[in-house]
Design a protein around this motif. Structure first.
Motif, PDB file in Angstrom:
ATOM      1  N   LYS A   1      -9.655  17.682 -13.135  1.00  0.00           N
ATOM      2  CA  LYS A   1     -10.461  16.474 -12.960  1.00  0.00           C
ATOM      3  C   LYS A   1      -9.557  15.282 -12.639  1.00  0.00           C
ATOM      4  CE  LYS A   1     -13.990  13.705 -15.272  1.00  0.00           C
ATOM      5  NZ  LYS A   1     -14.780  13.510 -16.486  1.00  0.00           N
ATOM      6  N   LEU A   2      -8.435  15.170 -13.342  1.00  0.00           N
ATOM      7  CA  LEU A   2      -7.478  14.093 -13.076  1.00  0.00           C
ATOM      8  C   LEU A   2      -6.908  14.208 -11.670  1.00  0.00           C
ATOM      9  CD1 LEU A   2      -5.743  11.684 -13.954  1.00  0.00           C
ATOM     10  CD2 LEU A   2      -4.129  13.329 -14.969  1.00  0.00           C
ATOM     11  N   ILE A   3      -6.599  15.428 -11.235  1.00  0.00           N
ATOM     12  CA  ILE A   3      -6.077  15.627  -9.885  1.00  0.00           C
ATOM     13  C   ILE A   3      -7.104  15.179  -8.846  1.00  0.00           C
ATOM     14  CG2 ILE A   3      -5.462  17.415  -8.190  1.00  0.00           C
ATOM     15  CD1 ILE A   3      -4.037  18.881 -10.530  1.00  0.00           C
ATOM     16  N   GLY A   4      -8.357  15.465  -9.085  1.00  0.00           N
ATOM     17  CA  GLY A   4      -9.419  15.007  -8.178  1.00  0.00           C
ATOM     18  C   GLY A   4      -9.461  13.489  -8.073  1.00  0.00           C
ATOM     19  N   GLN A   5      -9.330  12.823  -9.222  1.00  0.00           N
ATOM     20  CA  GLN A   5      -9.320  11.352  -9.227  1.00  0.00           C
ATOM     21  C   GLN A   5      -8.100  10.814  -8.501  1.00  0.00           C
ATOM     22  OE1 GLN A   5      -9.470  10.622 -13.439  1.00  0.00           O
ATOM     23  NE2 GLN A   5     -11.690  10.907 -13.571  1.00  0.00           N
ATOM     24  N   LEU A   6      -6.936  11.431  -8.743  1.00  0.00           N
ATOM     25  CA  LEU A   6      -5.708  10.992  -8.070  1.00  0.00           C
ATOM     26  C   LEU A   6      -5.795  11.220  -6.562  1.00  0.00           C
ATOM     27  CD1 LEU A   6      -2.996  12.248 -10.601  1.00  0.00           C
ATOM     28  CD2 LEU A   6      -3.632   9.870 -10.127  1.00  0.00           C
TER      29      LEU A   6
ATOM     30  N   ALA B   1       0.837  -1.205   0.000  1.00  0.00           N
ATOM     31  CA  ALA B   1       0.000   0.000   0.000  1.00  0.00           C
ATOM     32  C   ALA B   1       0.872   1.256   0.000  1.00  0.00           C
ATOM     33  CB  ALA B   1      -0.931  -0.003   1.204  1.00  0.00           C
ATOM     34  N   LEU B   2       2.028   1.180   0.652  1.00  0.00           N
ATOM     35  CA  LEU B   2       2.919   2.327   0.685  1.00  0.00           C
ATOM     36  C   LEU B   2       3.497   2.606  -0.698  1.00  0.00           C
ATOM     37  CD1 LEU B   2       4.278   4.536   2.313  1.00  0.00           C
ATOM     38  CD2 LEU B   2       6.118   2.934   2.829  1.00  0.00           C
ATOM     39  N   THR B   3       3.841   1.546  -1.424  1.00  0.00           N
ATOM     40  CA  THR B   3       4.367   1.712  -2.778  1.00  0.00           C
ATOM     41  C   THR B   3       3.317   2.383  -3.664  1.00  0.00           C
ATOM     42  OG1 THR B   3       5.706  -0.272  -2.490  1.00  0.00           O
ATOM     43  CG2 THR B   3       5.392   0.495  -4.736  1.00  0.00           C
ATOM     44  N   LYS B   4       2.070   1.946  -3.551  1.00  0.00           N
ATOM     45  CA  LYS B   4       0.976   2.548  -4.320  1.00  0.00           C
ATOM     46  C   LYS B   4       0.811   4.022  -3.942  1.00  0.00           C
ATOM     47  CE  LYS B   4      -3.384   2.153  -6.268  1.00  0.00           C
ATOM     48  NZ  LYS B   4      -3.402   2.403  -7.671  1.00  0.00           N
ATOM     49  N   LEU B   5       0.888   4.313  -2.657  1.00  0.00           N
ATOM     50  CA  LEU B   5       0.760   5.686  -2.176  1.00  0.00           C
ATOM     51  C   LEU B   5       1.889   6.553  -2.735  1.00  0.00           C
ATOM     52  CD1 LEU B   5      -0.599   7.809  -0.386  1.00  0.00           C
ATOM     53  CD2 LEU B   5       0.800   6.979   1.517  1.00  0.00           C
ATOM     54  N   LEU B   6       3.096   6.047  -2.721  1.00  0.00           N
ATOM     55  CA  LEU B   6       4.236   6.801  -3.256  1.00  0.00           C
ATOM     56  C   LEU B   6       4.064   7.068  -4.753  1.00  0.00           C
ATOM     57  CD1 LEU B   6       7.131   4.983  -1.359  1.00  0.00           C
ATOM     58  CD2 LEU B   6       6.304   7.303  -0.955  1.00  0.00           C
TER      59      LEU B   6
ATOM     60  N   LEU C   1       1.484   9.815  -5.212  1.00  0.00           N
ATOM     61  CA  LEU C   1       2.028  11.125  -4.882  1.00  0.00           C
ATOM     62  C   LEU C   1       2.919  11.639  -6.007  1.00  0.00           C
ATOM     63  CD1 LEU C   1       2.817  10.628  -1.091  1.00  0.00           C
ATOM     64  CD2 LEU C   1       1.080  12.130  -2.079  1.00  0.00           C
ATOM     65  N   GLU C   2       3.681  10.755  -6.618  1.00  0.00           N
ATOM     66  CA  GLU C   2       4.518  11.157  -7.753  1.00  0.00           C
ATOM     67  C   GLU C   2       3.656  11.560  -8.954  1.00  0.00           C
ATOM     68  OE1 GLU C   2       7.168   7.801  -8.155  1.00  0.00           O
ATOM     69  OE2 GLU C   2       8.632   8.721  -6.807  1.00  0.00           O
ATOM     70  N   ARG C   3       2.589  10.818  -9.190  1.00  0.00           N
ATOM     71  CA  ARG C   3       1.675  11.177 -10.286  1.00  0.00           C
ATOM     72  C   ARG C   3       0.995  12.521 -10.020  1.00  0.00           C
ATOM     73  NH1 ARG C   3      -2.393   6.677 -11.744  1.00  0.00           N
ATOM     74  NH2 ARG C   3      -2.973   8.248 -13.274  1.00  0.00           N
ATOM     75  N   LEU C   4       0.646  12.763  -8.758  1.00  0.00           N
ATOM     76  CA  LEU C   4       0.064  14.055  -8.394  1.00  0.00           C
ATOM     77  C   LEU C   4       1.059  15.183  -8.674  1.00  0.00           C
ATOM     78  CD1 LEU C   4      -1.882  13.332  -5.093  1.00  0.00           C
ATOM     79  CD2 LEU C   4      -2.769  14.520  -7.099  1.00  0.00           C
ATOM     80  N   ASP C   5       2.320  14.964  -8.324  1.00  0.00           N
ATOM     81  CA  ASP C   5       3.331  15.987  -8.585  1.00  0.00           C
ATOM     82  C   ASP C   5       3.489  16.212 -10.084  1.00  0.00           C
ATOM     83  OD1 ASP C   5       5.425  17.843  -7.639  1.00  0.00           O
ATOM     84  OD2 ASP C   5       6.759  16.471  -8.711  1.00  0.00           O
ATOM     85  N   ASP C   6       3.535  15.132 -10.859  1.00  0.00           N
ATOM     86  CA  ASP C   6       3.659  15.256 -12.319  1.00  0.00           C
ATOM     87  C   ASP C   6       2.479  16.042 -12.912  1.00  0.00           C
ATOM     88  OD1 ASP C   6       6.034  13.838 -12.321  1.00  0.00           O
ATOM     89  OD2 ASP C   6       5.098  11.936 -12.895  1.00  0.00           O
ATOM     90  N   THR C   7       1.280  15.759 -12.426  1.00  0.00           N
ATOM     91  CA  THR C   7       0.093  16.440 -12.931  1.00  0.00           C
ATOM     92  C   THR C   7       0.124  17.924 -12.559  1.00  0.00           C
ATOM     93  OG1 THR C   7      -1.130  14.370 -12.684  1.00  0.00           O
ATOM     94  CG2 THR C   7      -2.427  16.348 -13.045  1.00  0.00           C
ATOM     95  N   HIS C   8       0.570  18.219 -11.347  1.00  0.00           N
ATOM     96  CA  HIS C   8       0.685  19.622 -10.949  1.00  0.00           C
ATOM     97  C   HIS C   8       1.786  20.328 -11.747  1.00  0.00           C
ATOM     98  CE1 HIS C   8      -1.791  18.451  -7.440  1.00  0.00           C
ATOM     99  NE2 HIS C   8      -2.185  19.717  -7.524  1.00  0.00           N
ATOM    100  N   LEU C   9       2.846  19.608 -12.116  1.00  0.00           N
ATOM    101  CA  LEU C   9       3.878  20.195 -12.974  1.00  0.00           C
ATOM    102  C   LEU C   9       3.304  20.535 -14.355  1.00  0.00           C
ATOM    103  CD1 LEU C   9       7.033  18.082 -12.045  1.00  0.00           C
ATOM    104  CD2 LEU C   9       6.700  20.535 -11.666  1.00  0.00           C
ATOM    105  N   GLN C  10       2.399  19.692 -14.843  1.00  0.00           N
ATOM    106  CA  GLN C  10       1.730  19.990 -16.109  1.00  0.00           C
ATOM    107  C   GLN C  10       0.887  21.257 -15.975  1.00  0.00           C
ATOM    108  OE1 GLN C  10      -0.397  16.604 -17.821  1.00  0.00           O
ATOM    109  NE2 GLN C  10       1.128  15.218 -16.970  1.00  0.00           N
TER     110      GLN C  10
END
Length: 166
Positions: A51-56, A2-7, A10-19
């Protein structure tokens, strides 16, 4: 697990915010160039990213809950990353979690600053448009209240460029 999934989330959230940050930079130039059609396209792209950030975020919340259950915490606590890192005992995972936290925090701060700047630019553009219209059409110095036609001075001042009584 579960921690790996969480990490990963979080990385995908950062990538999306960078976009979003990249779009904010493009939006800044678009606002300065007064390209309304490009601005609309950027806003549509931003809407999809939001919308993607909300899903993430929803997935992150579920992964956090799964992680908490994995370490024996049965309640639905809403912990921040710092509080979660206290429950991680593997030094590599703890370090990775703290790095992601710092990276995401930095990205969010930069995005906030970019959005504030864009908001100010839009406000300045609207102020300029309003000022330009005032110069073109002119502001009436009188209030729009009823005046009897027999009153003196009724027809002296025209409120704008066009006479609608034509």
């Amino acid at each position: 697990m579960a921690l790996t999934k969480l990490l990963e989330l979080l990385e995908r959230l950062d990538d999306t915010h960078l976009q979003m940050l990249d779009l904010a930079a493009i939006k800044k130039q678009t606002i300065m160039d007064n390209k309304v059609d490009v601005l609309i396209d950027i806003m549509n792209r931003e809407s999809k990213l939001v919308k993607l950030i909300g899903q993430l975020e929803e997935q992150r919340s579920e992964a956090t809950h799964a992680f908490l259950q994995g370490v024996g915490i049965r309640s639905n606590l809403n912990l921040n990353i710092t509080e979660l890192s206290r429950l991680v005992f593997d030094p590599d995972h703890k370090s990775r979690l703290q790095q992601i936290q710092q990276k995401l925090s930095d990205t969010l701060q930069r995005l906030k600053q970019a959005n504030e700047l864009n908001q100010k630019l839009i406000e300045q553009s609207l102020t300029f448009i309003d000022y330009s219209l005032d110069l073109l059409v002119g502001r009436p110095n009188q209030e729009f209240t009823y005046h009897h036609p027999a009153d003196k001075g009724y027809n002296n001042a025209r409120p704008g460029l066009f006479d609608a009584r034509g």
